[in-house]
Design an enzyme around this catalytic site. Structure first.
Site, PDB file in Angstrom:
ATOM      1  CB  CYS A 137      -1.079  -0.150   1.202  1.00  0.00           C
ATOM      2  SG  CYS A 137      -2.304  -1.253   0.931  1.00  0.00           S
ATOM      3  CG  HIS A 181     -13.446   8.949 -10.726  1.00  0.00           C
ATOM      4  ND1 HIS A 181     -14.497   8.533 -10.438  1.00  0.00           N
ATOM      5  CD2 HIS A 181     -12.978   7.886 -11.705  1.00  0.00           C
ATOM      6  CE1 HIS A 181     -14.602   7.406 -10.988  1.00  0.00           C
ATOM      7  NE2 HIS A 181     -13.655   7.055 -11.566  1.00  0.00           N
ATOM      8  CD  GLU A 236      -8.122   0.332   2.104  1.00  0.00           C
ATOM      9  OE1 GLU A 236      -7.766   1.618   2.541  1.00  0.00           O
ATOM     10  OE2 GLU A 236      -7.485  -0.396   2.349  1.00  0.00           O
TER      11      GLU A 236
END
Length: 141
Positions: free
Chosen positions: A22, A70, A129
């Protein structure tokens, strides 16, 4: 009485300094569960509701979905993430500077705070997530 509405949005982020994958720039399709708590409306067109689901949708879309969807979410105090954001902004790409690291846990706290500041009687935020991993922030006792 409580009601919950579910939303989705797509964002990218990274966890600079993380000891796993990550640390790389990556994205998620987040699923967001917003729960509000209040008494039932006693009179008028919305009698018997905690809140009209359409009103809840409007507020969440305005304060959360619109800025987060986005966008590259980044920790404004992190130099490396800020450099990436500046590069993206130079290309007229959407970014969102946040006051803390962009973990699911911190994002749930951020979303909760934004909705509370907008006057929504939010009592919990659950942010998925991935389909198997979520963080939940609830109002303090």
């Amino acid at each position: 009485m409580k009601i919950t509405k579910i939303f989705t949005f797509d964002s990218s982020h990274m966890l600079n300094g993380h000891d796993g994958k990550c640390r790389n720039l990556h994205g998620h399709t987040y699923s967001l569960e917003i729960t509000v708590s209040d008494g039932l409306i006693e009179a008028g067109a919305k009698a018997g509701m905690v809140m009209d689901f359409a009103d809840l949708k409007t507020l969440v879309e305005q304060h959360i979905i619109e800025p987060f969807d986005h966008a590259f979410l980044y920790h404004g105090a992190n130099a490396r993430e800020s450099q990436i954001a500046a590069l993206l902004e130079g290309w007229q790409m959407k970014t969102l500077r946040l006051p803390r690291r962009t973990t699911a846990e911190n994002l749930s706290v951020e979303i909760y705070g934004r909705l509370k500041a907008a006057g929504l009687p939010v009592c919990s935020v659950k942010l998925w997530e991935t389909p198997a991993s979520c963080a939940e922030y609830s109002e303090p006792p």
